[in-house]
Design a protein around this motif. Structure first.
Motif, mmCIF file in Angstrom:
data_model
loop_
_atom_site.group_PDB
_atom_site.id
_atom_site.type_symbol
_atom_site.label_atom_id
_atom_site.label_comp_id
_atom_site.label_asym_id
_atom_site.label_seq_id
_atom_site.Cartn_x
_atom_site.Cartn_y
_atom_site.Cartn_z
ATOM 1 N N GLY A 126 0.785 -1.225 0.000
ATOM 2 C CA GLY A 126 0.000 0.000 0.000
ATOM 3 C C GLY A 126 0.818 1.277 0.000
ATOM 4 N N HIS A 127 2.144 1.167 0.003
ATOM 5 C CA HIS A 127 2.990 2.356 0.033
ATOM 6 C C HIS A 127 3.021 3.028 -1.347
ATOM 7 N N ARG A 128 2.804 4.349 -1.341
ATOM 8 C CA ARG A 128 2.824 5.104 -2.591
ATOM 9 C C ARG A 128 3.880 6.213 -2.568
ATOM 10 N N ARG A 129 4.525 6.371 -1.441
ATOM 11 C CA ARG A 129 5.626 7.323 -1.343
ATOM 12 C C ARG A 129 6.799 6.610 -0.671
ATOM 13 N N ILE A 130 7.779 6.258 -1.492
ATOM 14 C CA ILE A 130 8.908 5.447 -1.038
ATOM 15 C C ILE A 130 10.198 6.237 -1.248
ATOM 16 N N GLY A 131 10.928 6.456 -0.171
ATOM 17 C CA GLY A 131 12.189 7.176 -0.264
ATOM 18 C C GLY A 131 13.364 6.232 -0.452
ATOM 19 N N PHE A 132 14.524 6.811 -0.723
ATOM 20 C CA PHE A 132 15.735 6.032 -0.961
ATOM 21 C C PHE A 132 16.835 6.507 -0.033
ATOM 22 N N LEU A 133 17.398 5.587 0.741
ATOM 23 C CA LEU A 133 18.543 5.874 1.603
ATOM 24 C C LEU A 133 19.792 5.465 0.835
ATOM 25 N N THR A 134 20.489 6.448 0.286
ATOM 26 C CA THR A 134 21.643 6.178 -0.556
ATOM 27 C C THR A 134 22.936 6.422 0.214
ATOM 28 N N ALA A 135 24.071 6.115 -0.420
ATOM 29 C CA ALA A 135 25.369 6.213 0.253
ATOM 30 C C ALA A 135 26.104 7.465 -0.182
ATOM 31 N N ASN A 136 26.968 7.944 0.692
ATOM 32 C CA ASN A 136 27.734 9.149 0.380
ATOM 33 C C ASN A 136 29.018 8.853 -0.395
ATOM 34 N N GLU A 137 29.254 7.573 -0.719
ATOM 35 C CA GLU A 137 30.402 7.184 -1.537
ATOM 36 C C GLU A 137 29.915 6.359 -2.716
ATOM 37 N N ALA A 138 30.234 6.815 -3.923
ATOM 38 C CA ALA A 138 29.768 6.149 -5.141
ATOM 39 C C ALA A 138 30.662 4.958 -5.455
ATOM 40 N N THR A 139 30.624 3.943 -4.590
ATOM 41 C CA THR A 139 31.419 2.748 -4.797
ATOM 42 C C THR A 139 30.514 1.540 -4.953
ATOM 43 N N GLY A 140 31.132 0.427 -5.377
ATOM 44 C CA GLY A 140 30.376 -0.804 -5.461
ATOM 45 C C GLY A 140 29.213 -0.699 -6.428
ATOM 46 N N ALA A 141 28.074 -1.225 -5.996
ATOM 47 C CA ALA A 141 26.895 -1.323 -6.862
ATOM 48 C C ALA A 141 26.014 -0.086 -6.810
ATOM 49 N N LEU A 142 26.463 0.972 -6.129
ATOM 50 C CA LEU A 142 25.593 2.131 -5.925
ATOM 51 C C LEU A 142 25.002 2.718 -7.206
ATOM 52 N N PRO A 143 25.801 3.010 -8.239
ATOM 53 C CA PRO A 143 25.199 3.624 -9.442
ATOM 54 C C PRO A 143 24.094 2.774 -10.052
ATOM 55 N N GLU A 144 24.335 1.463 -10.190
ATOM 56 C CA GLU A 144 23.314 0.588 -10.781
ATOM 57 C C GLU A 144 22.099 0.475 -9.872
ATOM 58 N N ARG A 145 22.328 0.360 -8.579
ATOM 59 C CA ARG A 145 21.203 0.202 -7.652
ATOM 60 C C ARG A 145 20.374 1.480 -7.589
ATOM 61 N N GLN A 146 21.029 2.614 -7.664
ATOM 62 C CA GLN A 146 20.324 3.892 -7.654
ATOM 63 C C GLN A 146 19.496 4.065 -8.922
ATOM 64 N N ASN A 147 20.091 3.733 -10.070
ATOM 65 C CA ASN A 147 19.336 3.803 -11.322
ATOM 66 C C ASN A 147 18.161 2.835 -11.311
ATOM 67 N N ALA A 148 18.362 1.661 -10.709
ATOM 68 C CA ALA A 148 17.280 0.683 -10.609
ATOM 69 C C ALA A 148 16.138 1.213 -9.747
ATOM 70 N N PHE A 149 16.474 1.968 -8.716
ATOM 71 C CA PHE A 149 15.438 2.568 -7.866
ATOM 72 C C PHE A 149 14.601 3.555 -8.677
ATOM 73 N N TYR A 150 15.268 4.433 -9.426
ATOM 74 C CA TYR A 150 14.539 5.407 -10.242
ATOM 75 C C TYR A 150 13.673 4.701 -11.274
ATOM 76 N N HIS A 151 14.224 3.677 -11.906
ATOM 77 C CA HIS A 151 13.471 2.931 -12.924
ATOM 78 C C HIS A 151 12.239 2.268 -12.315
ATOM 79 N N SER A 152 12.402 1.669 -11.132
ATOM 80 C CA SER A 152 11.288 0.981 -10.479
ATOM 81 C C SER A 152 10.199 1.958 -10.056
ATOM 82 N N GLN A 153 10.611 3.135 -9.583
ATOM 83 C CA GLN A 153 9.639 4.166 -9.218
ATOM 84 C C GLN A 153 8.770 4.518 -10.435
ATOM 85 N N GLN A 154 9.410 4.728 -11.575
ATOM 86 C CA GLN A 154 8.666 5.066 -12.793
ATOM 87 C C GLN A 154 7.773 3.910 -13.228
ATOM 88 N N LYS A 155 8.313 2.696 -13.166
ATOM 89 C CA LYS A 155 7.549 1.509 -13.578
ATOM 90 C C LYS A 155 6.274 1.348 -12.750
#
Length: 345
Positions: A176-205
């Motif tokens: 039932g959640h329609r407003r979902i935030g994202f807790l991201t990291a302050n260092e762009a290492t590891g899987a962060l870029p892909e996971r962040q893009n996946a979050f934006y994509h899923s929000q739109q989907k």
């Protein structure tokens, strides 16, 4: 017939017969052939030396950028290495582990080219793919773990992000959640870029509104993340009803901050992490998360490396999906109204 009797027939000593029987040196070829013939005629089998294949060697390179990611993600590296190590032993490989950084990597790869190595596994959580050209001169079969180099023909095994993140958000959406935030990291290492893009994509989907104020950047350690999220709570009266976190460490920091506030998890706010690391069981309530099959990643990396060593020239990028593990930090939203927040130490 006893060996002593065969020795008498051949006109040699019993010690010579023993040498021939056990396929040992010290007997000339003519005598060896004569004694071997007699042994065979009387039901003896010459013992042939079995050749034990030499152990093959894999260099397991653990790359360190800032080093912060390894310090914060508790059992991620260890579980992947366990999977790699156990599989290597089954396939007859020794694994030698070394650490390096961007300064030391070129020299390490150059040394590796001059050694009797069969393959390299490169643990690249903190490695920026813009430096992937460093591997262009490496003749040794290589598999990259926990990253991929899109512009280079290098085999890799890493975590799939798009479907994995979508599973997490879809689960929150179905609650039932329609407003979902994202807790991201302050260092762009590891899987962060892909996971962040996946979050934006899923929000739109899912047809959800992406609000910039709901993207919260936190340090990748529990206590600093707790302090930063506490400041956010003090400054905010209009919160999402749920948060998806880049990893479990950041989610744990948020949970700790919420334990000092008037908000209850999951009654007032739901949180989903990512990794299913040890920290999930250390906090209450237990964290709902996406489970990465860490040992499987290590296992697949070594199996792929073995295929390359044995002549497979195909370049494969293997994506390993995560599994939703529902625990105690998620529930349907209480109400669509904004949440009032108070904090206490």
């Amino acid at each position: 017939m006893k060996l002593k009797e065969i020795a008498a027939l051949a006109g040699v000593s019993p010690a010579t017969v023993s040498l021939v029987l056990n396929n040992r040196a010290g007997v000339n070829e003519r005598t060896r052939a004569q004694v071997a013939k007699l042994l065979s005629e009387h039901g003896y089998s010459i013992r042939h030396e079995t050749t034990v294949p030499a152990k093959r060697n894999i260099l397991y390179i653990r790359f360190r950028g800032s080093g912060h990611l390894f310090e914060s993600v508790d059992d991620f590296y260890e579980k992947i290495f366990d999977g790699a190590d156990s599989t290597a032993k089954k396939l007859g490989y020794n694994i030698n582990v070394t650490n390096t950084n961007l300064t030391g990597l070129p020299h390490l790869l150059d040394e590796a080219n001059q050694q009797s190595l069969d393959g390299i596994i490169f643990f690249a959580s903190e490695f920026d793919p813009i430096h992937a050209d460093l591997f262009s001169a490496t003749r040794i079969p290589t598999v990259v773990v926990d990253s991929r180099f899109p512009e280079h023909a290098i085999n890799s095994v890493t975590v799939e992000s798009t479907f994995s993140v979508y599973q997490a958000l879809r689960y929150l959406y179905d609650l039932g959640h329609r407003r979902i935030g994202f807790l991201t990291a302050n260092e762009a290492t590891g899987a962060l870029p892909e996971r962040q893009n996946a979050f934006y994509h899923s929000q739109q989907k899912l047809g959800l509104e992406l609000r910039p104020e709901d993207i919260i950047t936190l340090p990748i350690f529990v206590d600093p993340a707790c302090r930063a999220f506490s400041r956010y709570l003090e400054q905010t009266t209009d919160l999402p009803t749920a948060f998806f976190a880049y990893n479990d460490i950041i989610a744990a920091g948020a949970l700790k901050a919420l334990s000092f506030s008037s908000l209850r998890v999951p009654q007032d706010l739901s949180i989903v992490g990512f990794d299913d690391s040890l920290v999930c069981s250390l906090f209450s309530p237990a964290l709902t998360t996406m489970r990465i099959p860490k040992q499987k990643i290590g296992e697949l990396a070594v199996k792929r490396l073995d295929e390359i060593i044995n002549g497979d020239t195909t370049v494969l990028v293997s994506l390993v999906a995560s599994e939703l593990i529902v625990r105690d930090t998620t529930a349907p939203p209480r109400s669509p109204q904004s949440l009032a927040v108070s904090t206490h130490a």
